[in-house]
Design a protein around this motif. Sequence first.
Motif, PDB file in Angstrom:
ATOM      1  N   GLN A   1      44.671 -16.206  94.408  1.00 46.20           N
ATOM      2  CA  GLN A   1      44.008 -16.212  93.107  1.00 46.20           C
ATOM      3  C   GLN A   1      44.469 -17.389  92.245  1.00 46.20           C
ATOM      4  O   GLN A   1      45.496 -18.014  92.542  1.00 46.20           O
ATOM      5  N   CYS A   2      43.706 -17.639  91.168  1.00 47.19           N
ATOM      6  CA  CYS A   2      43.935 -18.843  90.372  1.00 47.19           C
ATOM      7  C   CYS A   2      43.985 -18.570  88.876  1.00 47.19           C
ATOM      8  O   CYS A   2      43.652 -19.438  88.061  1.00 47.19           O
TER       9      CYS A   2
ATOM     10  N   ASP B   1      50.261 -13.849  94.100  1.00 44.27           N
ATOM     11  CA  ASP B   1      49.173 -14.178  95.027  1.00 44.27           C
ATOM     12  C   ASP B   1      48.439 -15.459  94.599  1.00 44.27           C
ATOM     13  O   ASP B   1      47.240 -15.601  94.801  1.00 44.27           O
ATOM     14  N   CYS B   2      49.170 -16.405  93.980  1.00 50.09           N
ATOM     15  CA  CYS B   2      48.549 -17.676  93.571  1.00 50.09           C
ATOM     16  C   CYS B   2      48.273 -18.535  94.815  1.00 50.09           C
ATOM     17  O   CYS B   2      49.051 -18.514  95.773  1.00 50.09           O
ATOM     18  N   CYS B   3      47.194 -19.309  94.760  1.00 53.83           N
ATOM     19  CA  CYS B   3      46.942 -20.285  95.818  1.00 53.83           C
ATOM     20  C   CYS B   3      48.017 -21.373  95.750  1.00 53.83           C
ATOM     21  O   CYS B   3      48.597 -21.623  94.689  1.00 53.83           O
TER      22      CYS B   3
ATOM     23  N   ALA C   1      49.445 -27.194  90.751  1.00 52.91           N
ATOM     24  CA  ALA C   1      48.973 -28.578  90.649  1.00 52.91           C
ATOM     25  C   ALA C   1      47.620 -28.663  89.959  1.00 52.91           C
ATOM     26  O   ALA C   1      47.396 -29.514  89.100  1.00 52.91           O
ATOM     27  N   LEU C   2      46.711 -27.745  90.316  1.00 53.00           N
ATOM     28  CA  LEU C   2      45.347 -27.875  89.797  1.00 53.00           C
ATOM     29  C   LEU C   2      45.155 -27.174  88.465  1.00 53.00           C
ATOM     30  O   LEU C   2      44.411 -27.647  87.618  1.00 53.00           O
TER      31      LEU C   2
ATOM     32  N   LEU D   1      47.682 -25.744  86.300  1.00 55.77           N
ATOM     33  CA  LEU D   1      48.728 -25.753  85.279  1.00 55.77           C
ATOM     34  C   LEU D   1      49.118 -27.159  84.844  1.00 55.77           C
ATOM     35  O   LEU D   1      50.232 -27.414  84.443  1.00 55.77           O
ATOM     36  N   GLY D   2      48.201 -28.081  84.976  1.00 53.28           N
ATOM     37  CA  GLY D   2      48.508 -29.403  84.449  1.00 53.28           C
ATOM     38  C   GLY D   2      49.232 -30.296  85.429  1.00 53.28           C
ATOM     39  O   GLY D   2      49.848 -31.275  85.033  1.00 53.28           O
ATOM     40  N   GLY D   3      49.193 -29.954  86.710  1.00 56.79           N
ATOM     41  CA  GLY D   3      49.757 -30.842  87.720  1.00 56.79           C
ATOM     42  C   GLY D   3      48.995 -32.154  87.743  1.00 56.79           C
ATOM     43  O   GLY D   3      47.940 -32.296  87.111  1.00 56.79           O
ATOM     44  N   GLN D   4      49.504 -33.110  88.493  1.00 55.46           N
ATOM     45  CA  GLN D   4      48.920 -34.447  88.460  1.00 55.46           C
ATOM     46  C   GLN D   4      47.450 -34.462  88.888  1.00 55.46           C
ATOM     47  O   GLN D   4      46.654 -35.217  88.337  1.00 55.46           O
ATOM     48  N   ALA D   5      47.087 -33.581  89.829  1.00 57.54           N
ATOM     49  CA  ALA D   5      45.688 -33.571  90.282  1.00 57.54           C
ATOM     50  C   ALA D   5      44.754 -33.255  89.122  1.00 57.54           C
ATOM     51  O   ALA D   5      43.731 -33.912  88.915  1.00 57.54           O
ATOM     52  N   THR D   6      45.122 -32.245  88.315  1.00 57.08           N
ATOM     53  CA  THR D   6      44.284 -31.873  87.170  1.00 57.08           C
ATOM     54  C   THR D   6      44.288 -32.975  86.123  1.00 57.08           C
ATOM     55  O   THR D   6      43.253 -33.298  85.530  1.00 57.08           O
ATOM     56  N   VAL D   7      45.467 -33.544  85.887  1.00 56.83           N
ATOM     57  CA  VAL D   7      45.566 -34.600  84.879  1.00 56.83           C
ATOM     58  C   VAL D   7      44.640 -35.759  85.261  1.00 56.83           C
ATOM     59  O   VAL D   7      43.903 -36.282  84.420  1.00 56.83           O
ATOM     60  N   ASP D   8      44.632 -36.116  86.537  1.00 59.14           N
ATOM     61  CA  ASP D   8      43.800 -37.239  86.979  1.00 59.14           C
ATOM     62  C   ASP D   8      42.310 -36.941  86.814  1.00 59.14           C
ATOM     63  O   ASP D   8      41.547 -37.783  86.341  1.00 59.14           O
TER      64      ASP D   8
END
Length: 316
Positions: A40-41, A50-52, A57-58, A60-67
Amino acid sequence: MDVLARLSVVFILCSLFRKGLSDSCIGRCGQGVNTAYNCQCNSACVRYNDCCADYDALCLGGQATVDVLSAVMQDLWNSDTNRLRESDYTISTTGSRLFTYVNTTALNKPTFQGLIHLLDNYNIVVGQAEQQTTAELAEVNDFVNTILATSVMTKTFTFLVENGHITNSNSVFRDVLMELWFNLYPRSNGGPTDSSGFEHVIVGELKGTSTVSGFHSWIRLYLEEKNGNLLHESFLIRKEPNMIATAFSWHGVKKTKASFFLGTSPEFDMAVYTICGLVHRDSLCKFTLQNQAVSIQTWDVVHKSGYQVASAYPSI
Ligand SMILES: *[C@@H]1O[C@H](CO)[C@@H](O)[C@H](O)[C@H]1NC(C)=O
């Protein structure tokens, strides 16, 4: 291998495949529990363990989301052709007025006029129910249609579809904007229907004689200052690109810190806050814009189901 053994090999392979490859938070950040996935997300996944794997990263503000966010926000900034030019206004960081000059012709653009027409539609006192007339609803519809026609909002739509926040339908996007910003709700649990995202963030609200709540629109501040309803008290912070925080009193009530974008169009502010609320509800939405770090705080209305804008502003 007998049939049973074969079946169990297939079963194990299938579950490995499902666990390992197909379950990601791409397009699912903040969505409710969906048992079709193995992980879950949403924020509860931390508690239920049960988080993916890519939740942090996606979502909680990890770099992937920031980009991803930085790319769309820069695109919105570049498309914001209605934004005032630096030469269209001057502000004072020391004087008793914030706006010392505004090119008022620049406010005649349709989206600005649409927003300005809405400003007198609200009872700014928290705790007093809103009465919405047919004429006022028509103004809301006109404003929403006007901002939807801008490339800022077209790009926002594309981003939200591509990242799984809305389905690929213009009418769904319109409904989402109406729900987030214009559907009236009670500011306090069980209280009268006295507020909306637009009223809080753009128009501002008065809580008794002690608190100005919301008020994150430079256009509103400029106009209220011009009308004599707002006395600017002190300039607090300027942060590029175009974000400031100031203190003022409005109808005699103090706002110790209001932060907002300066000179931007109504569609830009609402697009940024809409994206941030849908991607990072109730938390900081971080990205880079014009090579500067930007943080936007959004809040949901906790006592109503679904997402509606309780507040949204630059965190500076
Ligand atoms: C004021 O804004 C309008 C519309 O953007 C523009 O055409 C005009 O040149 C501006 N005036 C000045 C003095 O900059």
